[in-house]
Design a protein around this motif. Sequence first.
Motif, PDB file in Angstrom:
ATOM      1  N   LEU A  76       0.809  -1.210   0.000  1.00 61.02           N
ATOM      2  CA  LEU A  76       0.000   0.000   0.000  1.00 61.02           C
ATOM      3  C   LEU A  76       0.850   1.271   0.000  1.00 61.02           C
ATOM      4  O   LEU A  76       1.761   1.419   0.808  1.00 61.02           O
ATOM      5  CB  LEU A  76      -0.936   0.015   1.220  1.00 61.02           C
ATOM      6  CG  LEU A  76      -1.979   1.142   1.201  1.00 61.02           C
ATOM      7  CD1 LEU A  76      -3.372   0.593   1.550  1.00 61.02           C
ATOM      8  CD2 LEU A  76      -1.614   2.249   2.173  1.00 61.02           C
ATOM      9  N   THR A  77       0.535   2.171  -0.921  1.00 60.92           N
ATOM     10  CA  THR A  77       1.170   3.480  -0.975  1.00 60.92           C
ATOM     11  C   THR A  77       0.237   4.476  -0.297  1.00 60.92           C
ATOM     12  O   THR A  77      -0.836   4.788  -0.827  1.00 60.92           O
ATOM     13  CB  THR A  77       1.412   3.921  -2.430  1.00 60.92           C
ATOM     14  OG1 THR A  77       2.263   2.966  -3.075  1.00 60.92           O
ATOM     15  CG2 THR A  77       2.066   5.297  -2.467  1.00 60.92           C
ATOM     16  N   PRO A  78       0.594   4.967   0.899  1.00 58.28           N
ATOM     17  CA  PRO A  78      -0.302   5.861   1.646  1.00 58.28           C
ATOM     18  C   PRO A  78      -0.214   7.309   1.182  1.00 58.28           C
ATOM     19  O   PRO A  78       0.869   7.851   0.978  1.00 58.28           O
ATOM     20  CB  PRO A  78       0.210   5.725   3.082  1.00 58.28           C
ATOM     21  CG  PRO A  78       1.668   5.421   2.934  1.00 58.28           C
ATOM     22  CD  PRO A  78       1.809   4.635   1.664  1.00 58.28           C
ATOM     23  N   ILE A  79      -1.368   7.921   0.992  1.00 62.72           N
ATOM     24  CA  ILE A  79      -1.445   9.337   0.626  1.00 62.72           C
ATOM     25  C   ILE A  79      -2.477  10.009   1.536  1.00 62.72           C
ATOM     26  O   ILE A  79      -3.643   9.606   1.558  1.00 62.72           O
ATOM     27  CB  ILE A  79      -1.862   9.522  -0.843  1.00 62.72           C
ATOM     28  CG1 ILE A  79      -0.779   8.948  -1.769  1.00 62.72           C
ATOM     29  CG2 ILE A  79      -2.111  10.994  -1.145  1.00 62.72           C
ATOM     30  CD1 ILE A  79      -1.115   9.052  -3.242  1.00 62.72           C
ATOM     31  N   LYS A  80      -2.026  11.007   2.284  1.00 62.67           N
ATOM     32  CA  LYS A  80      -2.949  11.710   3.163  1.00 62.67           C
ATOM     33  C   LYS A  80      -3.898  12.580   2.330  1.00 62.67           C
ATOM     34  O   LYS A  80      -3.472  13.298   1.424  1.00 62.67           O
ATOM     35  CB  LYS A  80      -2.186  12.580   4.167  1.00 62.67           C
ATOM     36  CG  LYS A  80      -1.595  11.795   5.322  1.00 62.67           C
ATOM     37  CD  LYS A  80      -1.097  12.724   6.417  1.00 62.67           C
ATOM     38  CE  LYS A  80      -0.596  11.941   7.614  1.00 62.67           C
ATOM     39  NZ  LYS A  80      -0.191  12.833   8.729  1.00 62.67           N
ATOM     40  N   GLY A  81      -5.168  12.481   2.662  1.00 60.45           N
ATOM     41  CA  GLY A  81      -6.156  13.257   1.934  1.00 60.45           C
ATOM     42  C   GLY A  81      -7.541  12.987   2.485  1.00 60.45           C
ATOM     43  O   GLY A  81      -7.701  12.254   3.457  1.00 60.45           O
ATOM     44  N   THR A  82      -8.534  13.594   1.870  1.00 56.37           N
ATOM     45  CA  THR A  82      -9.912  13.397   2.303  1.00 56.37           C
ATOM     46  C   THR A  82     -10.757  12.884   1.154  1.00 56.37           C
ATOM     47  O   THR A  82     -10.454  13.132  -0.028  1.00 56.37           O
ATOM     48  CB  THR A  82     -10.531  14.717   2.809  1.00 56.37           C
ATOM     49  OG1 THR A  82     -10.607  15.648   1.724  1.00 56.37           O
ATOM     50  CG2 THR A  82      -9.697  15.314   3.933  1.00 56.37           C
ATOM     51  N   ALA A  83     -11.816  12.192   1.499  1.00 59.91           N
ATOM     52  CA  ALA A  83     -12.691  11.597   0.492  1.00 59.91           C
ATOM     53  C   ALA A  83     -13.407  12.655  -0.337  1.00 59.91           C
ATOM     54  O   ALA A  83     -13.807  12.395  -1.471  1.00 59.91           O
ATOM     55  CB  ALA A  83     -13.719  10.689   1.169  1.00 59.91           C
ATOM     56  N   THR A  84     -13.557  13.841   0.222  1.00 61.79           N
ATOM     57  CA  THR A  84     -14.300  14.889  -0.486  1.00 61.79           C
ATOM     58  C   THR A  84     -13.437  15.686  -1.463  1.00 61.79           C
ATOM     59  O   THR A  84     -13.957  16.494  -2.227  1.00 61.79           O
ATOM     60  CB  THR A  84     -14.932  15.867   0.524  1.00 61.79           C
ATOM     61  OG1 THR A  84     -13.905  16.388   1.376  1.00 61.79           O
ATOM     62  CG2 THR A  84     -15.990  15.173   1.368  1.00 61.79           C
ATOM     63  N   LYS A  85     -12.125  15.441  -1.430  1.00 64.74           N
ATOM     64  CA  LYS A  85     -11.224  16.136  -2.354  1.00 64.74           C
ATOM     65  C   LYS A  85     -10.034  15.230  -2.662  1.00 64.74           C
ATOM     66  O   LYS A  85      -8.925  15.432  -2.171  1.00 64.74           O
ATOM     67  CB  LYS A  85     -10.754  17.467  -1.748  1.00 64.74           C
ATOM     68  CG  LYS A  85     -10.080  18.384  -2.759  1.00 64.74           C
ATOM     69  CD  LYS A  85      -9.730  19.739  -2.135  1.00 64.74           C
ATOM     70  CE  LYS A  85      -9.096  20.660  -3.165  1.00 64.74           C
ATOM     71  NZ  LYS A  85      -8.735  21.988  -2.585  1.00 64.74           N
ATOM     72  N   LEU A  86     -10.277  14.239  -3.501  1.00 66.97           N
ATOM     73  CA  LEU A  86      -9.237  13.271  -3.822  1.00 66.97           C
ATOM     74  C   LEU A  86      -8.185  13.905  -4.740  1.00 66.97           C
ATOM     75  O   LEU A  86      -8.530  14.544  -5.746  1.00 66.97           O
ATOM     76  CB  LEU A  86      -9.849  12.048  -4.501  1.00 66.97           C
ATOM     77  CG  LEU A  86     -10.810  11.222  -3.618  1.00 66.97           C
ATOM     78  CD1 LEU A  86     -11.494  10.142  -4.448  1.00 66.97           C
ATOM     79  CD2 LEU A  86     -10.064  10.608  -2.440  1.00 66.97           C
TER      80      LEU A  86
END
Length: 221
Positions: A76-86
Amino acid sequence: MIKHYFKNLIDDKYPNWDLTIALRYIPIVDDLKKHYKKGDGILEVGSEITGITTYFPVPVTGVDVNFDYSKQNRFLTPIKGTATKLPFDDNSFEYVLSVDMLEHIKPSDRAKAVSEMLRVTKKKLYLSFPLGKDSEKVDQNLHKYFLKKRGEDYQYLKEHTDLGLPDEKEVKKILTAGGKLKTKGNTNLSLWEFLLKMGLSGEQFKSSLYRRLLLLTPVLK
């Protein structure tokens, strides 16, 4: 000797698996296995550091607000972010999935989150989440059970009860606008409640039995 045999068998066949989490992912994994080709992009929204890779060990991009970096996961490559602004362009991934994430964000953000996942999906979007009055009742029962057993809230369930479950009609409306829609039920609610009470009990015997029930995964799924 028998005890060690079953432990070794489970550890070998189902490494790092959790039964109730596995039951949420298996229907998606079974379908992906029919269509996935090496090199296809997979995005999981709300993955944390493992997500689907425990049950389908292929390269996956994971988006979440936070990650437990103390755990190692080469898939898995983790990327911090939110579901409302991918943070991706349209049609960036052949397959996008989100398992038990929608019920953990504000109701006012859910439509936007579903629309964003559709936007970055090239072929197929998988959404898994609890809904309906019966599910709400089970969540309330489980929350009370954990509080009684452990003397504290279980944040995961508390968010279910505080935020409420997703509205089925709203989600279907958005998905239908994005293309073909197919719905499928998941684990029987009574079985689900029984298994979670066993897993959340904090009692050694029940926790051990819960782990051994992984051997019944092909029957329970």
